[in-house]
Design a protein around this motif. Structure first.
Motif, PDB file in Angstrom:
ATOM      1  N   LEU A  62       0.825  -1.209   0.000  1.00 18.14           N
ATOM      2  CA  LEU A  62       0.000   0.000   0.000  1.00 18.14           C
ATOM      3  C   LEU A  62       0.861   1.261   0.000  1.00 18.14           C
ATOM      4  CD1 LEU A  62      -2.711  -1.126   2.554  1.00 18.14           C
ATOM      5  CD2 LEU A  62      -3.157  -0.469   0.176  1.00 18.14           C
ATOM      6  N   GLY A  63       1.962   1.209   0.720  1.00 22.08           N
ATOM      7  CA  GLY A  63       2.817   2.380   0.832  1.00 22.08           C
ATOM      8  C   GLY A  63       3.720   2.619  -0.361  1.00 22.08           C
ATOM      9  N   PHE A  64       4.155   1.546  -0.992  1.00 19.93           N
ATOM     10  CA  PHE A  64       5.195   1.696  -2.005  1.00 19.93           C
ATOM     11  C   PHE A  64       4.784   1.309  -3.418  1.00 19.93           C
ATOM     12  CE2 PHE A  64       7.549   1.147   1.999  1.00 19.93           C
ATOM     13  CZ  PHE A  64       8.234   2.347   1.996  1.00 19.93           C
ATOM     14  N   THR A  65       3.517   0.943  -3.601  1.00 20.69           N
ATOM     15  CA  THR A  65       3.050   0.639  -4.957  1.00 20.69           C
ATOM     16  C   THR A  65       1.730   1.372  -5.199  1.00 20.69           C
ATOM     17  OG1 THR A  65       1.637  -1.285  -4.446  1.00 20.69           O
ATOM     18  CG2 THR A  65       4.003  -1.724  -4.760  1.00 20.69           C
ATOM     19  N   ASP A  66       1.323   1.386  -6.431  1.00 19.71           N
ATOM     20  CA  ASP A  66       0.029   1.975  -6.772  1.00 19.71           C
ATOM     21  C   ASP A  66      -1.003   0.899  -7.072  1.00 19.71           C
ATOM     22  OD1 ASP A  66       0.771   4.661  -6.479  1.00 19.71           O
ATOM     23  OD2 ASP A  66       1.718   4.667  -8.458  1.00 19.71           O
ATOM     24  N   ARG A  67      -0.714  -0.335  -6.677  1.00 18.17           N
ATOM     25  CA  ARG A  67      -1.661  -1.416  -6.908  1.00 18.17           C
ATOM     26  C   ARG A  67      -2.935  -1.146  -6.122  1.00 18.17           C
ATOM     27  NH1 ARG A  67       1.965  -6.772  -6.036  1.00 18.17           N
ATOM     28  NH2 ARG A  67       0.121  -7.831  -6.806  1.00 18.17           N
ATOM     29  N   SER A  68      -4.052  -1.573  -6.670  1.00 16.86           N
ATOM     30  CA  SER A  68      -5.331  -1.374  -5.991  1.00 16.86           C
ATOM     31  C   SER A  68      -5.408  -2.284  -4.771  1.00 16.86           C
ATOM     32  CB  SER A  68      -6.494  -1.690  -6.939  1.00 16.86           C
ATOM     33  OG  SER A  68      -6.567  -3.085  -7.185  1.00 16.86           O
ATOM     34  N   VAL A  69      -6.310  -1.932  -3.871  1.00 16.55           N
ATOM     35  CA  VAL A  69      -6.515  -2.742  -2.671  1.00 16.55           C
ATOM     36  C   VAL A  69      -6.929  -4.158  -3.068  1.00 16.55           C
ATOM     37  CG1 VAL A  69      -7.920  -3.004  -0.577  1.00 16.55           C
ATOM     38  CG2 VAL A  69      -7.065  -0.744  -1.247  1.00 16.55           C
ATOM     39  N   LYS A  70      -7.769  -4.262  -4.075  1.00 16.66           N
ATOM     40  CA  LYS A  70      -8.220  -5.564  -4.569  1.00 16.66           C
ATOM     41  C   LYS A  70      -7.025  -6.385  -5.059  1.00 16.66           C
ATOM     42  CE  LYS A  70     -12.100  -6.171  -7.066  1.00 16.66           C
ATOM     43  NZ  LYS A  70     -13.024  -6.123  -8.199  1.00 16.66           N
ATOM     44  N   GLU A  71      -6.142  -5.767  -5.853  1.00  9.93           N
ATOM     45  CA  GLU A  71      -4.962  -6.471  -6.365  1.00  9.93           C
ATOM     46  C   GLU A  71      -4.044  -6.921  -5.235  1.00  9.93           C
ATOM     47  OE1 GLU A  71      -4.103  -4.428 -10.688  1.00  9.93           O
ATOM     48  OE2 GLU A  71      -3.549  -3.294  -8.896  1.00  9.93           O
ATOM     49  N   ILE A  72      -3.879  -6.071  -4.241  1.00 12.26           N
ATOM     50  CA  ILE A  72      -3.035  -6.422  -3.100  1.00 12.26           C
ATOM     51  C   ILE A  72      -3.650  -7.589  -2.341  1.00 12.26           C
ATOM     52  CG2 ILE A  72      -2.190  -5.605  -0.859  1.00 12.26           C
ATOM     53  CD1 ILE A  72      -1.816  -2.837  -2.236  1.00 12.26           C
ATOM     54  N   GLY A  73      -4.943  -7.551  -2.118  1.00  7.92           N
ATOM     55  CA  GLY A  73      -5.619  -8.663  -1.442  1.00  7.92           C
ATOM     56  C   GLY A  73      -5.427  -9.971  -2.181  1.00  7.92           C
ATOM     57  N   TYR A  74      -5.600  -9.945  -3.483  1.00  9.43           N
ATOM     58  CA  TYR A  74      -5.395 -11.158  -4.284  1.00  9.43           C
ATOM     59  C   TYR A  74      -3.941 -11.618  -4.219  1.00  9.43           C
ATOM     60  CZ  TYR A  74     -10.041 -10.664  -6.427  1.00  9.43           C
ATOM     61  OH  TYR A  74     -11.391 -10.579  -6.648  1.00  9.43           O
ATOM     62  N   ALA A  75      -2.996 -10.682  -4.293  1.00  5.81           N
ATOM     63  CA  ALA A  75      -1.569 -11.027  -4.244  1.00  5.81           C
ATOM     64  C   ALA A  75      -1.193 -11.680  -2.918  1.00  5.81           C
ATOM     65  CB  ALA A  75      -0.719  -9.784  -4.470  1.00  5.81           C
ATOM     66  N   LEU A  76      -1.921 -11.333  -1.868  1.00  4.75           N
ATOM     67  CA  LEU A  76      -1.642 -11.898  -0.547  1.00  4.75           C
ATOM     68  C   LEU A  76      -2.455 -13.155  -0.267  1.00  4.75           C
ATOM     69  CD1 LEU A  76      -1.337  -8.599   1.490  1.00  4.75           C
ATOM     70  CD2 LEU A  76       0.484 -10.078   0.647  1.00  4.75           C
ATOM     71  N   GLY A  77      -3.158 -13.639  -1.265  1.00  7.61           N
ATOM     72  CA  GLY A  77      -3.861 -14.903  -1.132  1.00  7.61           C
ATOM     73  C   GLY A  77      -5.286 -14.820  -0.628  1.00  7.61           C
ATOM     74  N   ASP A 112      -9.052 -14.394  -1.445  1.00  5.82           N
ATOM     75  CA  ASP A 112      -9.949 -14.492  -2.592  1.00  5.82           C
ATOM     76  C   ASP A 112     -11.058 -13.447  -2.563  1.00  5.82           C
ATOM     77  OD1 ASP A 112      -8.508 -16.643  -3.569  1.00  5.82           O
ATOM     78  OD2 ASP A 112      -9.744 -18.101  -2.492  1.00  5.82           O
ATOM     79  N   GLU A 113     -11.345 -12.918  -1.388  1.00  9.02           N
ATOM     80  CA  GLU A 113     -12.410 -11.938  -1.233  1.00  9.02           C
ATOM     81  C   GLU A 113     -11.825 -10.594  -0.804  1.00  9.02           C
ATOM     82  OE1 GLU A 113     -15.665 -12.122  -1.847  1.00  9.02           O
ATOM     83  OE2 GLU A 113     -15.374 -14.147  -2.617  1.00  9.02           O
ATOM     84  N   PRO A 114     -11.838  -9.608  -1.678  1.00  6.64           N
ATOM     85  CA  PRO A 114     -11.300  -8.293  -1.322  1.00  6.64           C
ATOM     86  C   PRO A 114     -11.977  -7.679  -0.093  1.00  6.64           C
ATOM     87  CG  PRO A 114     -11.698  -8.418  -3.677  1.00  6.64           C
ATOM     88  CD  PRO A 114     -12.278  -9.660  -3.069  1.00  6.64           C
TER      89      PRO A 114
END
Length: 169
Positions: A126-141, A143-145
Motif C-alpha cells: 500500500l505504501g510503495f506501490t500503486d496497486r489497488s486494494v483488490k490487487e493487493i488482497g489477491y496477491a496476498l492470497g 480471494d475476497e477483497p
C-alpha cells in the motif's frame, strides 16, 4: 558493505522512512510508526547477524527449532498458506503442538503471526506501490477483497485506503 545488496537497500529505505517519520511528529501515529520501523530495522540487522539455522546447537530444545522452522515457512508461504494446519503438516506436528510451542516462545498464536505477516506485506504494498486494494488482497492470497479489507481494518484500525493516504501524506 556491498552497496548493491538487497540488505543494504532495505536498511537505506528503513533509515529514510525513520527520518521522514521523525520529522513529522505532529501526526498521532508517528511515535508508533517510528517504534515499528525501528524494530523492523533491528530485526533486519539481527537477521544478518544470526547464524544459519543449520548451525543450531545440538543441546537446544525442540521448541526453538519448531518456532524457527515455522518462521521460515511463514516467510516463504504467507501468501499461499492461510491455515495453521498447513504449517503444522509441513513440520510434521499437530496444529495444537505448533500453536502451543509458538505461543509459549513468542507470546502470539500461529494465527496472529499469519495475520501480522500478511498485514505487514499489505502495508508495504500500500505504501510503495500503486496497486489497488483488490490487487493487493489477491496477491496476498485473499480471494475476497472485502474480507481482506475487513481484516486489515481489524488489525490496523484503518481501512487499506486510509492507511495508504496516511502513509503517503
Amino acid at each position: 558493505m556491498d552497496t548493491q545488496s538487497p540488505f543494504y537497500a532495505r536498511v537505506v529505505a528503513l533509515l529514510s522512512l525513520l527520518t521522514d517519520c521523525q520529522a513529522d511528529l505532529a501526526n498521532a501515529y508517528s511515535g508508533r510508526t517510528l517504534q515499528t520501523l525501528f524494530i523492523t530495522l533491528l530485526s533486519l540487522v539481527a537477521g544478518q547477524l544470526t547464524p544459519d539455522s543449520a548451525a543450531v546447537p545440538a543441546r537446544e530444545g525442540r521448541g526453538p527449532q519448531i518456532e524457527r522452522a515455522f518462521q521460515q515457512l511463514l516467510r516463504q508461504h504467507y501468501a499461499q498458506w492461510k491455515q495453521p494446519a498447513q504449517y503444522a503438516a509441513a513440520l510434521n506436528i499437530t496444529v495444537a503442538h505448533l500453536n502451543d510451542t509458538v505461543k509459549a516462545l513468542t507470546g502470539t498464536s500461529v494465527s496472529a503471526h499469519l495475520q501480522q505477516r500478511a498485514i505487514l506485506e499489505a502495508k508495504r504494498l500500500l505504501g510503495f506501490t500503486d496497486r489497488s486494494v483488490k490487487e493487493i488482497g489477491y496477491a496476498l492470497g485473499y480471494d475476497e477483497p472485502v474480507y481482506f479489507g475487513k481484516l486489515f481494518k481489524k488489525v490496523t484500525g484503518l481501512t487499506p485506503q486510509q492507511f495508504r493516504y496516511q502513509f503517503r501524506d
